[in-house]
Design a protein around this motif. Structure first.
Motif, PDB file in Angstrom:
ATOM      1  N   UNK A  25     -16.644  86.985 137.712  1.00 30.59           N
ATOM      2  CA  UNK A  25     -17.933  87.226 137.073  1.00 30.59           C
ATOM      3  C   UNK A  25     -17.841  88.424 136.129  1.00 30.59           C
ATOM      4  N   UNK A  26     -17.244  89.519 136.597  1.00 27.19           N
ATOM      5  CA  UNK A  26     -17.107  90.710 135.757  1.00 27.19           C
ATOM      6  C   UNK A  26     -16.255  90.393 134.529  1.00 27.19           C
ATOM      7  N   UNK A  27     -15.191  89.641 134.723  1.00 25.33           N
ATOM      8  CA  UNK A  27     -14.341  89.269 133.592  1.00 25.33           C
ATOM      9  C   UNK A  27     -15.077  88.443 132.555  1.00 25.33           C
ATOM     10  N   UNK A  28     -15.925  87.533 133.009  1.00 30.59           N
ATOM     11  CA  UNK A  28     -16.665  86.709 132.058  1.00 30.59           C
ATOM     12  C   UNK A  28     -17.726  87.526 131.326  1.00 30.59           C
ATOM     13  N   UNK A  29     -18.376  88.462 132.015  1.00 33.81           N
ATOM     14  CA  UNK A  29     -19.372  89.317 131.369  1.00 33.81           C
ATOM     15  C   UNK A  29     -18.712  90.216 130.325  1.00 33.81           C
ATOM     16  N   UNK A  30     -17.563  90.779 130.664  1.00 32.81           N
ATOM     17  CA  UNK A  30     -16.849  91.650 129.731  1.00 32.81           C
ATOM     18  C   UNK A  30     -16.378  90.865 128.512  1.00 32.81           C
ATOM     19  N   UNK A  31     -15.845  89.673 128.723  1.00 33.75           N
ATOM     20  CA  UNK A  31     -15.373  88.885 127.590  1.00 33.75           C
ATOM     21  C   UNK A  31     -16.540  88.456 126.692  1.00 33.75           C
ATOM     22  N   UNK A  32     -17.680  88.132 127.280  1.00 39.35           N
ATOM     23  CA  UNK A  32     -18.849  87.794 126.482  1.00 39.35           C
ATOM     24  C   UNK A  32     -19.332  88.991 125.671  1.00 39.35           C
ATOM     25  N   UNK A  33     -19.305  90.178 126.272  1.00 39.26           N
ATOM     26  CA  UNK A  33     -19.707  91.393 125.551  1.00 39.26           C
ATOM     27  C   UNK A  33     -18.767  91.671 124.378  1.00 39.26           C
ATOM     28  N   UNK A  34     -17.475  91.448 124.564  1.00 41.64           N
ATOM     29  CA  UNK A  34     -16.509  91.662 123.480  1.00 41.64           C
ATOM     30  C   UNK A  34     -16.757  90.683 122.337  1.00 41.64           C
ATOM     31  N   UNK A  35     -17.010  89.420 122.678  1.00 38.52           N
ATOM     32  CA  UNK A  35     -17.284  88.412 121.642  1.00 38.52           C
ATOM     33  C   UNK A  35     -18.555  88.776 120.877  1.00 38.52           C
ATOM     34  N   UNK A  36     -19.597  89.199 121.587  1.00 39.67           N
ATOM     35  CA  UNK A  36     -20.844  89.579 120.918  1.00 39.67           C
ATOM     36  C   UNK A  36     -20.629  90.788 120.009  1.00 39.67           C
ATOM     37  N   UNK A  37     -19.852  91.763 120.471  1.00 40.68           N
ATOM     38  CA  UNK A  37     -19.572  92.943 119.659  1.00 40.68           C
ATOM     39  C   UNK A  37     -18.787  92.569 118.404  1.00 40.68           C
ATOM     40  N   UNK A  38     -17.794  91.675 118.548  1.00 36.53           N
ATOM     41  CA  UNK A  38     -17.021  91.239 117.381  1.00 36.53           C
ATOM     42  C   UNK A  38     -17.886  90.472 116.389  1.00 36.53           C
ATOM     43  N   UNK A  39     -18.800  89.653 116.890  1.00 36.30           N
ATOM     44  CA  UNK A  39     -19.694  88.919 115.991  1.00 36.30           C
ATOM     45  C   UNK A  39     -20.588  89.882 115.209  1.00 36.30           C
ATOM     46  N   UNK A  40     -21.115  90.900 115.877  1.00 34.55           N
ATOM     47  CA  UNK A  40     -21.941  91.893 115.174  1.00 34.55           C
ATOM     48  C   UNK A  40     -21.112  92.648 114.149  1.00 34.55           C
ATOM     49  N   UNK A  41     -19.845  92.953 114.492  1.00 34.08           N
ATOM     50  CA  UNK A  41     -18.970  93.664 113.573  1.00 34.08           C
ATOM     51  C   UNK A  41     -18.720  92.835 112.309  1.00 34.08           C
ATOM     52  N   UNK A  42     -18.420  91.556 112.499  1.00 31.95           N
ATOM     53  CA  UNK A  42     -18.184  90.684 111.338  1.00 31.95           C
ATOM     54  C   UNK A  42     -19.455  90.457 110.531  1.00 31.95           C
ATOM     55  N   UNK A  43     -20.596  90.358 111.203  1.00 34.66           N
ATOM     56  CA  UNK A  43     -21.855  90.170 110.488  1.00 34.66           C
ATOM     57  C   UNK A  43     -22.192  91.383 109.648  1.00 34.66           C
ATOM     58  N   UNK A  44     -21.982  92.585 110.197  1.00 33.39           N
ATOM     59  CA  UNK A  44     -22.273  93.773 109.410  1.00 33.39           C
ATOM     60  C   UNK A  44     -21.274  93.950 108.270  1.00 33.39           C
TER      61      UNK A  44
END
Length: 51
Positions: A25-44
């Protein structure tokens, strides 16, 4: 074959089974947070804004 391997796996302690569940569960939450952060980085970087 007696299927002894599956019997041994079913007798693992509860804390160990819950530990694996928590780890996954922790691994999936962390990986989802990384994907969301990368998407925001690319969007900005593309000039898009989240606010």
């Amino acid at each position: 074959m007696t299927g002894k391997g599956t019997i041994d796996e079913e007798k693992k302690p509860l804390w160990q089974r819950l530990g694996w569940l928590a780890l996954i569960w922790v691994g999936s939450v962390v990986s989802l947070a990384i994907v969301a952060w990368l998407m925001r980085l690319f969007m900005s970087a593309a000039g898009l804004s989240t606010h």
